[in-house]
Design an enzyme around this catalytic site. Sequence first.
Site, mmCIF file in Angstrom:
data_model
loop_
_atom_site.group_PDB
_atom_site.id
_atom_site.type_symbol
_atom_site.label_atom_id
_atom_site.label_comp_id
_atom_site.label_asym_id
_atom_site.label_seq_id
_atom_site.Cartn_x
_atom_site.Cartn_y
_atom_site.Cartn_z
ATOM 1 N N ASP A 111 93.091 -29.785 -4.772
ATOM 2 C CA ASP A 111 93.744 -28.705 -5.279
ATOM 3 C C ASP A 111 92.667 -27.947 -6.001
ATOM 4 O O ASP A 111 91.960 -28.465 -6.744
ATOM 5 C CB ASP A 111 94.887 -28.950 -6.379
ATOM 6 C CG ASP A 111 95.804 -27.805 -6.472
ATOM 7 O OD1 ASP A 111 96.334 -27.037 -5.331
ATOM 8 O OD2 ASP A 111 96.100 -27.331 -7.564
ATOM 9 N N PRO A 117 92.939 -25.097 8.257
ATOM 10 C CA PRO A 117 92.134 -25.416 8.946
ATOM 11 C C PRO A 117 90.670 -25.011 8.355
ATOM 12 O O PRO A 117 89.670 -25.971 8.692
ATOM 13 C CB PRO A 117 92.182 -24.588 10.258
ATOM 14 C CG PRO A 117 92.980 -23.581 9.773
ATOM 15 C CD PRO A 117 93.835 -24.121 8.685
ATOM 16 N N HIS A 118 90.569 -24.154 7.535
ATOM 17 C CA HIS A 118 89.050 -23.896 6.845
ATOM 18 C C HIS A 118 88.749 -24.907 5.933
ATOM 19 O O HIS A 118 87.790 -25.160 5.940
ATOM 20 C CB HIS A 118 89.342 -22.631 6.235
ATOM 21 C CG HIS A 118 89.598 -21.225 6.994
ATOM 22 N ND1 HIS A 118 88.598 -20.666 7.760
ATOM 23 C CD2 HIS A 118 90.592 -20.415 7.085
ATOM 24 C CE1 HIS A 118 89.254 -19.656 8.389
ATOM 25 N NE2 HIS A 118 90.591 -19.528 8.079
ATOM 26 N N LYS A 119 89.751 -25.283 5.288
ATOM 27 C CA LYS A 119 89.456 -26.195 4.282
ATOM 28 C C LYS A 119 88.993 -27.716 4.974
ATOM 29 O O LYS A 119 88.282 -28.499 4.720
ATOM 30 C CB LYS A 119 90.474 -26.438 3.156
ATOM 31 C CG LYS A 119 90.343 -27.460 2.155
ATOM 32 C CD LYS A 119 91.589 -27.673 1.447
ATOM 33 C CE LYS A 119 91.966 -26.394 0.607
ATOM 34 N NZ LYS A 119 93.105 -26.609 -0.443
ATOM 35 N N HIS A 121 96.901 -28.449 5.471
ATOM 36 C CA HIS A 121 97.232 -27.850 6.793
ATOM 37 C C HIS A 121 96.102 -26.648 7.162
ATOM 38 O O HIS A 121 96.359 -25.753 8.060
ATOM 39 C CB HIS A 121 98.795 -27.411 6.777
ATOM 40 C CG HIS A 121 99.609 -28.444 6.952
ATOM 41 N ND1 HIS A 121 100.146 -29.133 8.445
ATOM 42 C CD2 HIS A 121 100.169 -29.351 6.094
ATOM 43 C CE1 HIS A 121 100.898 -29.990 7.863
ATOM 44 N NE2 HIS A 121 100.979 -30.397 6.662
ATOM 45 N N GLY A 132 89.027 -17.255 1.500
ATOM 46 C CA GLY A 132 89.749 -17.095 0.020
ATOM 47 C C GLY A 132 88.861 -16.029 -0.799
ATOM 48 O O GLY A 132 88.580 -14.883 -0.300
ATOM 49 N N TYR A 133 88.525 -16.589 -1.801
ATOM 50 C CA TYR A 133 87.847 -15.404 -2.703
ATOM 51 C C TYR A 133 86.411 -15.493 -2.664
ATOM 52 O O TYR A 133 85.762 -15.038 -3.538
ATOM 53 C CB TYR A 133 88.156 -16.040 -4.463
ATOM 54 C CG TYR A 133 89.602 -15.792 -4.782
ATOM 55 C CD1 TYR A 133 90.123 -14.687 -5.197
ATOM 56 C CD2 TYR A 133 90.399 -16.799 -4.508
ATOM 57 C CE1 TYR A 133 91.555 -14.696 -5.619
ATOM 58 C CE2 TYR A 133 91.930 -16.828 -4.886
ATOM 59 C CZ TYR A 133 92.267 -15.597 -5.501
ATOM 60 O OH TYR A 133 93.437 -15.391 -5.585
ATOM 61 N N ASP A 134 85.896 -16.287 -1.711
ATOM 62 C CA ASP A 134 84.300 -16.300 -1.603
ATOM 63 C C ASP A 134 83.697 -14.983 -1.609
ATOM 64 O O ASP A 134 82.876 -14.863 -2.077
ATOM 65 C CB ASP A 134 83.960 -17.091 -0.020
ATOM 66 C CG ASP A 134 84.047 -18.691 -0.338
ATOM 67 O OD1 ASP A 134 84.401 -19.012 -1.293
ATOM 68 O OD2 ASP A 134 84.088 -19.370 0.592
ATOM 69 N N HIS A 153 82.000 -26.189 -5.441
ATOM 70 C CA HIS A 153 82.960 -26.907 -6.202
ATOM 71 C C HIS A 153 83.509 -28.147 -5.598
ATOM 72 O O HIS A 153 83.612 -29.140 -5.953
ATOM 73 C CB HIS A 153 84.160 -26.178 -6.706
ATOM 74 C CG HIS A 153 84.831 -25.350 -5.576
ATOM 75 N ND1 HIS A 153 84.313 -24.353 -4.626
ATOM 76 C CD2 HIS A 153 85.907 -25.276 -5.508
ATOM 77 C CE1 HIS A 153 85.089 -23.833 -3.768
ATOM 78 N NE2 HIS A 153 86.297 -24.193 -4.244
#
Length: 201
Positions: A68, A11-13, A9, A152-154, A179
């Site tokens: 994941d 949207p970035h991914k 869910h 995220g952690y980017d 990744h």
Amino acid sequence: MVRVVLATHNPHKAREFQQILGDAVPGLEIVAYDGPEPVEDGVTFEENALIKARAAAAHTGLPVLADDSGICVDAMGGAPGIFSARWAGRHGDAEANLRLLLDQLAELPEASRGAHFTATLALVVPGQEPTVVQGVWPGRIALEARGEHGHGYDPIFVPEGHDVTAAQLPSEAKNAESHRARAFAAIVPALRGLAERAAGV
């Protein structure tokens, strides 16, 4: 054309997956998932990816691709790991997660800040054994957040071979070596096989 549900869910991914997939698998259409989200109570990336993929496949009856992923810091024994999305206590608060991790590593010198992103992809096709692959992107944790791209952690992850963070890389460069890109490269043969079977090849 075979439809594969992307069990997220986020949207970035979803956008990142679409960009990475590109034209790698002719005859494949990635579709969004709008069903219920299962409880991710696995203890590994693989277990959580399979939980999501199996739940979405049961809900839709279609082939499902789920991932994941997270960031693993060497000096923290691989944490945050599977808890990356809720490291600061609330799921999806990316800024709080990032700040907490920076604070926890504040005393560590640059030479001791090794880390890697991990992405595990699970492809579940109803009636078949699942396919699970992994992609790893090595690097280190920056001393401070930099960059406006990514999520995220980017902003605090400096990939191996770069002096800039993942959030400072152009999306084309990130999507070529991240990744998720590495995990996708590993899953492409299974996706191509799915598309070819659907086409009767």
